[in-house]
Design a protein around this motif. Structure first.
Motif, PDB file in Angstrom:
ATOM      1  N   VAL A 119       0.865  -1.185   0.000  1.00 14.15           N
ATOM      2  CA  VAL A 119       0.000   0.000   0.000  1.00 14.15           C
ATOM      3  C   VAL A 119       0.897   1.228   0.000  1.00 14.15           C
TER       4      VAL A 119
ATOM      5  N   THR B   1       0.497   4.583   0.851  1.00 12.48           N
ATOM      6  CA  THR B   1       0.561   5.606   1.908  1.00 12.48           C
ATOM      7  C   THR B   1       1.562   5.249   3.004  1.00 12.48           C
TER       8      THR B   1
ATOM      9  N   ARG C  62      -2.987  -9.165  -7.284  1.00  8.68           N
ATOM     10  CA  ARG C  62      -4.061  -9.683  -6.440  1.00  8.68           C
ATOM     11  C   ARG C  62      -5.178 -10.150  -7.359  1.00  8.68           C
TER      12      ARG C  62
ATOM     13  N   TRP D 147      -3.197  -1.323 -10.961  1.00  6.11           N
ATOM     14  CA  TRP D 147      -3.868  -0.459  -9.987  1.00  6.11           C
ATOM     15  C   TRP D 147      -5.237  -0.060 -10.513  1.00  6.11           C
TER      16      TRP D 147
ATOM     17  N   THR E  37      -2.400  -2.754  -6.407  1.00  5.48           N
ATOM     18  CA  THR E  37      -2.262  -2.292  -5.023  1.00  5.48           C
ATOM     19  C   THR E  37      -3.335  -1.298  -4.608  1.00  5.48           C
ATOM     20  N   ASP E  38      -4.296  -0.984  -5.486  1.00  8.67           N
ATOM     21  CA  ASP E  38      -5.354  -0.045  -5.116  1.00  8.67           C
ATOM     22  C   ASP E  38      -6.203  -0.642  -3.998  1.00  8.67           C
ATOM     23  N   THR E  39      -6.419   0.128  -2.943  1.00  7.11           N
ATOM     24  CA  THR E  39      -7.235  -0.352  -1.820  1.00  7.11           C
ATOM     25  C   THR E  39      -8.727  -0.295  -2.140  1.00  7.11           C
ATOM     26  N   ARG E  40      -9.085   0.294  -3.290  1.00  6.76           N
ATOM     27  CA  ARG E  40     -10.472   0.297  -3.762  1.00  6.76           C
ATOM     28  C   ARG E  40     -10.494  -0.342  -5.151  1.00  6.76           C
TER      29      ARG E  40
END
Length: 462
Positions: free
Chosen positions: A148, A150, A288, A375, A381-384
């Protein structure tokens, strides 16, 4: 007399070049070497736009060396074979080169180390030549890389970067080491007409102008499609005519919100490289998996070709795709929009889009290109992972007057104001006069298909 070879790869510069400095500090003579890697060509990576920019870079590097009483040695073929040949010709004790992150680069480095050792020579590989912070230098607890951005950026920002190195004053190259002629873009065909000129001289001038002026507004305007408010430095970072370490140092010296936002984008570049270093298979496989059943050829052939040609019927998407074909470059917001449209609206495999980008982008970098595509596709790796960028809403926000669209889609040049983003809504005669296609797909239908696909995937992978 000790002699070293410096193998240039994606670091085509004289300023802030740790392998070159180490070789000069430890040897009386140095052979600056670039090998036109047959493996890169065999893999289809030596496309015309990058080959043209590379030719400029090599010419500029040779000129810089000749101004310092040196020269660049050019060879073609298998890198390992050619480096060993040059090392033998020069009677060199060691070879210096920059580290890289792709699986191909790792295999090449391992082969080269073994071949040199068999001849009694050493290979020295240097970090922070193509990145500001080396892959693996910062890691989270319990993992070999950050997944991630951040938290990675927090740690990356705390790292103390090495000081940039000056360019050498002189480089003494053995006279008897032979070289092929320098390549020239004039001999190439298939180069996009708007491809920028390459080389360290141009890169440093561009960086100086950027930091002196437009970077101050970067935080506010970097997504503005029409006003060219980005640095255009990505090709120079890709070929290493600029040092990421030096660029970060100089941007931080400028300071302010714009420079801070620009440095954050440089950190994204390092982030993707540390992901690929840890997961080299992510160049072609889902980072993922979402159990997607992507549309591919031949099922999606017509949609894929319309997307490549910039004839989707969605003006902002088409404008960005045409900019790519003309310049070998695309605004970052355009990259996000076109990738989202292909993967989320058309539900086409991200690898098809990534390959097309690599066929044209001057800054076509495996780590950044592939992982940015993932992404957007929601496999990275996008969290959304299910976010979808609506091209109409994005166009209204980032090209509100339609100037970007009218620049790249001349069929719509006569459509005034924001109406250019939805030409299908024009009145009958006005619409009929346009040589421009109807939308390839209804966005609501595309969104519903994507949601259904991801719902099925969620059920398949609990």
């Amino acid at each position: 007399m000790k002699v070293s070879v410096v193998l240039f790869t994606a670091d085509l510069r004289l300023h802030d070049h740790p392998p070159l400095r180490a070789a000069l500090d430890g040897s009386r003579q140095v052979v600056p070497l670039f090998v036109r890697d047959r493996g890169v060509a065999d893999a289809g990576f030596a496309v015309p736009n990058r080959t043209a920019f590379l030719a400029d870079c090599l010419g500029d590097l040779d000129a810089g060396l000749r101004a310092r009483d040196g020269r660049l040695v050019i060879r073609s073929g298998d890198v390992v074979h050619e480096v060993c040949e040059v090392a033998a010709e020069a009677d060199a004790d060691e070879v210096h080169m920059a580290s890289d992150v792709s699986a191909y680069a790792h295999r090449r480095e391992d082969r080269l180390r073994a071949a040199l050792a068999a001849d009694g020579r050493q290979l020295h590989v240097h970090d922070t030549v193509t990145t500001a912070v080396a892959p693996g230098a910062v890691t989270p607890s319990g993992s070999d890389h950050f997944a991630v951005f951040t938290p990675y950026f927090r740690r990356w920002s705390q790292e103390r970067l090495r000081r940039p190195l000056d360019a050498p004053r002189s480089v003494d190259v053995p006279d008897h080491v032979g070289s092929e002629p320098l390549p020239s873009r004039r001999t190439l065909t298939g180069v996009s007409p708007g491809v920028a000129h390459g080389g360290e001289t141009d890169g440093r001038a561009l960086l100086k102008a950027w930091l002196k002026g437009a970077v101050a507004d970067y935080d506010d305007r970097h997504d503005d499609l029409a006003h060219e408010a980005t640095s255009r430095l990505s090709p120079h970072l890709h070929f290493g005519t600029l040092s990421p370490v030096e660029v970060v140092h100089r941007a931080r010296q400028v300071g302010g919100g714009g420079a801070d936002a620009f440095v954050r984008q440089l950190a994204w570049r390092d982030f993707h490289r540390q992901v690929l270093a840890a997961r080299p298979d992510a160049a072609t496989a889902d980072y993922r998996g979402r159990a997607d059943r992507w549309r591919r050829e031949p099922e999606a052939h017509a949609d894929i070709e319309a997307w490549r040609a910039g004839r989707t019927g969605y003006p902002v998407v088409d404008a960005a795709m045409r900019q790519l074909r003309h310049e070998g470059w695309m605004h970052n917001r355009g990259r996000l929009l076109t990738a989202s449209f292909l993967t989320k609206s058309l539900y086409v495999d991200w690898r098809i889009g990534a390959d097309h980008f690599l066929s044209l982008l001057v800054d076509g970098d495996i780590a950044n290109n592939q992982l940015n595509w993932q992404w957007v596709a929601g496999t990275g790796t996008d969290t959304r992972p299910n976010r979808v960028l609506n091209p109409i809403a994005q166009a209204r926000r980032y090209d509100p007057d339609g100037a970007y669209v009218r620049r790249w889609v001349p069929e719509l040049a006569g459509v005034e104001g924001p109406a250019v983003h939805e030409p299908w809504k024009l009145r009958g005669p006005e619409r009929a006069a346009l040589d421009y296609p109807e939308p390839l797909i209804d966005l609501a239908e595309g969104l519903a298909r994507f949601k259904q696909a991801r719902e099925r995937g969620r059920g398949a992978c609990p």
